[in-house]
Design a protein around this motif. Structure first.
Motif, PDB file in Angstrom:
ATOM      1  N   GLU A 228       0.982  -1.212  -0.207  1.00 57.93           N
ATOM      2  CA  GLU A 228       0.303   0.259   0.453  1.00 57.93           C
ATOM      3  C   GLU A 228       1.193   1.106  -0.136  1.00 57.93           C
ATOM      4  O   GLU A 228       0.037   2.352  -0.925  1.00 57.93           O
ATOM      5  CB  GLU A 228      -0.921   0.264   1.149  1.00 57.93           C
ATOM      6  N   ARG A 232       0.989   4.202  -3.083  1.00 61.11           N
ATOM      7  CA  ARG A 232       0.939   5.555  -2.936  1.00 61.11           C
ATOM      8  C   ARG A 232       1.895   6.733  -3.311  1.00 61.11           C
ATOM      9  O   ARG A 232       0.940   7.377  -3.726  1.00 61.11           O
ATOM     10  CB  ARG A 232       0.395   5.788  -0.881  1.00 61.11           C
ATOM     11  N   LYS A 235       1.779   7.282  -7.118  1.00 62.03           N
ATOM     12  CA  LYS A 235       0.564   7.901  -7.285  1.00 62.03           C
ATOM     13  C   LYS A 235       1.120   9.037  -7.436  1.00 62.03           C
ATOM     14  O   LYS A 235       0.843   9.746  -8.517  1.00 62.03           O
ATOM     15  CB  LYS A 235      -1.075   8.029  -6.414  1.00 62.03           C
ATOM     16  N   SER A 236       1.564   9.282  -5.853  1.00 67.41           N
ATOM     17  CA  SER A 236       2.191  10.480  -5.878  1.00 67.41           C
ATOM     18  C   SER A 236       3.174  11.077  -6.802  1.00 67.41           C
ATOM     19  O   SER A 236       3.290  12.480  -7.137  1.00 67.41           O
ATOM     20  CB  SER A 236       2.718  10.662  -4.700  1.00 67.41           C
ATOM     21  N   GLY A 288      -3.887  11.458  -1.351  1.00 70.50           N
ATOM     22  CA  GLY A 288      -2.382  10.764  -0.484  1.00 70.50           C
ATOM     23  C   GLY A 288      -1.558  10.519   0.404  1.00 70.50           C
ATOM     24  O   GLY A 288      -1.130   9.542   1.015  1.00 70.50           O
TER      25      GLY A 288
END
Length: 312
Positions: A228, A232, A235-236, A288
């Motif tokens: 996870e 995250r 994605k950032s 995020g």
């Protein structure tokens, strides 16, 4: 028609500016209050606070240039004032990109799993690494922004303002090579932090692939905390990369617009697209980050409660 379009673009720019100021101010305040509360600042809070401050200044610089072009075009004749604005814009732009790169570096060292001695040594000293990276970014950004104080940008501003005037070809033919070469160098400089962020992104993907493969070998579920965290972070970083590419394209439109029929509209349109990068990325960071997301939910709940109380 052109004037109406300019007003519409300015109103859109003010809306994007307001959203960007709201998001970045929220990030800066939360990080600062956490610093005051704990009497020490974590690396992630230091990066986020520096990034938020640089983007607030960048938003102000872009919107100020929009207003000067449309509302106070005579200021374009004052080269001294415009050079200060150019320097301020370039500096905040370089700082924003550099600090976002620092955030990518932090995610890489904090989340990635590699066993190289140099990686482990730097990971154990992540706070010092980030602090020195921020300081070096600040010094380099100031050094890179100094050429903007020269007269290479004066020709561009005269072209923007004098598009409909006579002798346009003569006015815009001065120092074209100097303007193009300096602009090319500044754009190439921004590619270095972009390349560092891209490298961090690719290494995070490699780390995630190795981690998921290890989970399969151990017959463990895939959605563990480490996975996870990787997702995250990815994605950032990828949101920064995509928005930064759009920002660079918009900046290219704005600075090359004297080749276009409606120069002023092209500049404003380019700056309008450029505002998306520092405005929208702040909300991506809030979503995020667990602390920022939870704090934003609390603030929204309080606002909702206050609004309900006023209605009653």
């Amino acid at each position: 028609m052109a004037r109406k379009m300019e007003r519409m673009l300015i109103l859109s720019a003010v809306g994007e500016f307001s959203m960007g100021i709201l998001g970045n101010t929220f990030i800066g305040l939360v990080s600062f209050m956490d610093w005051v509360k704990n009497r020490k600042i974590a690396s992630i809070d230091l990066i986020l606070m520096s990034l938020a401050l640089s983007r607030i200044c960048l938003l102000c610089a872009i919107l100020l240039d929009c207003f000067i072009l449309v509302v106070y075009p005579d200021i374009y004749d004052n080269n001294e004032k415009m050079r200060i604005i150019d320097f301020f814009w370039t500096l905040t732009n370089q700082l924003s990109v550099s600090f976002a790169t620092c955030l990518s570096i932090f995610y890489f060292f904090k989340i990635a799993n590699f066993f190289h001695p140099l990686f482990l040594w730097m990971k154990g000293r992540i706070h010092k690494v980030i602090l020195w990276t921020l300081l070096v970014s600040l010094v380099l950004s100031v050094f890179i922004s100094i050429p903007v104080t020269g007269n290479w940008n004066d020709n561009f501003r005269s072209c923007v303002k004098g598009r409909k005037k006579t002798n346009f070809t003569w006015r815009c033919g001065i120092n074209d090579n100097l303007y193009a070469s300096t602009k090319l160098i500044l754009n190439l400089v921004t590619l270095f932090p972009f390349a560092v962020s891209l490298l961090s992104f690719l290494l995070l993907i490699l780390s995630l692939w190795r981690h998921t493969r290890q989970m399969k070998l151990n017959a463990t579920g895939h959605r563990d905390p480490s996975t996870e965290a990787h997702i995250r972070a990815l994605k950032s970083v990828i949101s920064f990369l995509v928005l930064f590419v759009a920002y660079c394209l918009a900046f290219l439109i704005a600075t090359s617009s004297y080749f276009m029929p409606e120069t002023e509209l092209a500049v404003i349109f380019g700056e309008l697209i450029a505002l998306i990068y520092p405005s929208s990325h702040s909300f991506i960071l809030i979503l995020g980050n667990n602390k920022l997301r939870q704090t934003s939910v609390k603030v929204l709940c309080k606002l909702k409660y206050i609004l309900k109380g006023r209605k009653i």
